[in-house]
Design a protein around this motif. Structure first.
Motif: not given
Length: 661
Positions: A232-233, A235-242
């Motif tokens: 989850r963290s 995904l937040f840092q990438f700023g993109q959905p899985l």
């Protein structure tokens, strides 16, 4: 008849609550009805837990830690599957009865379709952490509760369950949801690490001190650089959905070719490198790779190396298997006496029974006993008899053959007893073991062999047994809930661990616990004099476990400072630690002790008794608290403020029938 949802207080997201109430009406629920609940029968509950075994296994230690953080708040921790069916619960004994009245127990569904608007069901529908407080519940029957829930996702982003804290509405605290969210994320990270144990993993964050913590990003890659998943963290840092990340290369995600990471893993394992995210943000990252390994499991797979077991234990929040009798001796006379007695049994397979309150370090002692014995190179296997439903203890302990019951794993399970062959079996909270399993355990200890469920052949075992409990087993024998013959089989030597508030080595314990924090994290290794002084004022109801949790949280809050200061300690803990010790009556401030008020609000003098014996003081204090509560319509927070007491002191008075001690 038209039913309108109650106006929610300004606690969570009113739009979410309103939408949930609308769904409840569309389903056809009536707010005033008393639902008909039918918990799953034991075989069905066992099958449900077995279907969710990975979630259940990784959630249990996190639930225990979360419960230790909210102990004595008239609340409970609940784990559900993705449909809202409760798999497991841990709760304060004084809240369990109230919880049972609204069927807040394993085997019951708390889906919105069954219970209307509630934190579990609504969080699972909405897919977001949710608080449902008091009248925000759709059903009137549930408005005695305040609930904070967070969904739990598997390593591929699919919701597989939910973690919830439910309690008395008077105990609502705005920080509870944050604790639940962090705990759910911890479970997700455990699941992620387990799923990708043999993959190449990248731990990263823009701030170096967060690498190795709950807040780090985790991304997993196959040996050829193919992206597998991210937590989850990340995904937040990438700023993109899985789904978007799965179509990108390592270089597109981190700004360097995948071979560069492999070179770093080879040349300098454990060291950090600088990578760049697609957003341009530079992060510090650390690569990890473990050769394919097998961890001892219910399927009978061979145990992993000692280092792998230690890593796995650290991930699960268990004590690292490095304790020795010498390292546990930190200067307290009572503890030293216990360790001296135990040390005399080195090399002898005499069973040991460890008594003590929850969190006093019973498992640490059991591990030290194992480590300092000739069995140190063989397995140490622990089972908490209180953490498993009665329906699962038998299968976990004795094992089962393929097809022994519906939903059982293929190839069966060898069970904890066989896993401990040659080593030490630690049965924590043995006082919670059901009578039927006590009979079977007694037979194993007599015959030194075990027959798995559904099996016909006996498997010989050679093991040492260490048991622990916080219960009074002699009283249980008198009540017929614990077998006398088993008691005399497990108590070759009985030792009692002192509660933390009675120990004289608090400063040494703090230093030792802080020294055990990971070297890669820039966390303080000492506390200030003011913090240590405040620690001496605490009752420590959670004992060593509570101390460890407080230090861990405070260390993160200190953000790389040299020492932990008062402002780094959790607010609730600061309230609790100014209370008087549990064996002394709480002292009311003089400003509050001289007056209360009658039913009309007029001030009435209530002077402390001239002869201030303990009994008279307690009676006087109880009278003052009772009158203050009556005047303030039972508002505990307002009464606590007026009397200058912590809320827990007032709650303790209420729980114990009007006495403060």
């Amino acid at each position: 008849m038209t039913h309108r949802p109650a106006t929610p207080p300004a606690i969570g997201r009113p739009d979410v609550i309103a939408q949930a109430h609308a769904r409840s009406l569309q389903i056809g629920l009536r707010a005033s009805e008393t639902p008909d609940f039918h918990p799953l029968r034991r075989p069905a509950l066992r099958e449900l837990v077995d279907r969710n075994q990975s979630l259940y296994t990784h959630a249990l230690p996190v639930m225990e830690t979360l419960h230790a953080q909210i102990v004595d708040t008239q609340s409970m921790v609940l784990l559900t599957d993705n449909r809202g069916l409760i798999l497991h619960s841990l709760g304060d004994s004084d809240f369990v009865e109230k919880a049972n009245r609204v069927a807040l127990c394993p085997g019951v569904s708390w889906a919105e379709a069954d219970r209307g608007t509630n934190a579990i069901g609504t969080a699972l529908v909405d897919g977001q952490p949710t608080v449902v407080h008091a009248d925000e519940h759709f059903l009137h029957a549930n408005r005695i509760l305040t609930c904070s829930c967070a969904p739990i996702a598997d390593p591929f982003g699919r919701t597989i369950g939910a973690l919830d804290v439910s309690g008395d509405t008077r105990g609502f605290h705005k920080h509870t949801l944050a604790l639940v969210r962090m705990s759910a994320q911890m479970i997700e990270n455990h699941l992620f690490s387990n799923q990708f144990a043999d993959a190449i993993r990248v731990r990263f964050h823009a701030r170096a001190e967060f690498i190795g913590t709950l807040f780090e990003g985790l991304a997993a890659f196959a040996p050829d650089g193919t992206f597998l998943s991210a937590n989850r963290s990340a995904l937040f840092q990438f700023g993109q959905p899985l789904a978007d990340l799965q179509r990108q290369s390592f270089e597109a995600l981190f700004g360097v070719a995948f071979p560069k990471l492999l070179q770093q893993l080879t040349r300098a394992p454990g060291e950090s490198i600088v990578l760049t995210l697609p957003s341009g943000v530079r992060v510090l990252a650390r690569g990890e790779y473990s050769a394919p390994r097998h961890v001892a499991s219910a399927d009978g797979v061979a145990p992993a190396s000692a280092s792998a077991v230690a890593r796995r234990a650290a991930r699960l929040g268990e004590p690292a298997p490095l304790a020795t009798l010498e390292t546990l001796d930190t200067g307290d006379a009572q503890m030293s006496a216990v360790l001296r007695r135990v040390a005399k049994l080195r090399g002898r397979d005499i069973p040991i029974l460890v008594l003590g309150k929850t969190g006093t370090g019973k498992e640490w002692l059991a591990r030290a006993i194992h480590h300092d014995s000739p069995r140190r190179n063989a397995p140490f296997v622990a089972l908490n008899c209180a953490s498993l439903p009665e329906t699962l203890i038998e299968a976990e302990l004795f094992g089962y053959e393929d097809g022994a019951f519906t939903g059982a794993k293929k190839r069966g399970s060898v069970g904890k007893i066989v896993q401990a062959d040659g080593g030490t079996l630690f049965l924590d909270e043995i006082g919670d073991m059901p009578l039927a399993q006590q009979v079977r355990l007694m037979r194993v200890l007599q015959e030194r062999s075990v027959v798995p469920l559904g099996g016909t052949g006996a498997v010989p075992v050679d093991l040492r047994i260490v048991c622990a409990t916080h219960r009074n087993l002699r009283e249980m024998i008198e009540a017929g809930t614990f077998r006398e013959d088993l008691y005399y089989r497990i108590n070759g030597l009985v030792v009692t661990l002192p509660p933390l508030r009675e120990r004289t080595d608090l400063a040494a314990l703090v230093t030792r616990m802080l020294a055990l924090q990971p070297d890669g994290e820039r966390l303080p290794r000492r506390v200030s004099d003011a913090v240590l002084e405040r620690f001496t004022q605490c009752r420590w109801p959670g004992n060593l476990r509570q101390l460890a949790n407080v230090l861990r949280t405070a260390s993160i809050m200190a953000e790389g400072a040299e020492q932990i200061e008062l402002e780094d300690l959790p607010d609730d803990f600061l309230q609790d630690c100014v209370e008087a010790p549990a064996n002394e009556p709480a002292q009311l401030p003089a400003a509050s002790a001289s007056a209360s008020a009658n039913d009309d609000g007029a001030s009435v003098a209530i002077e402390p008794p001239a002869q201030a014996s303990p009994a008279r003081m307690e009676e006087w204090q109880a009278t003052l608290i009772a009158q203050t509560l009556a005047r303030l319509d039972g508002n505990v927070s307002a009464a606590a403020r007026e009397l200058g007491l912590a809320r827990n002191t007032v709650y303790r008075y209420l729980r114990r029938g009007g006495t403060t001690h």
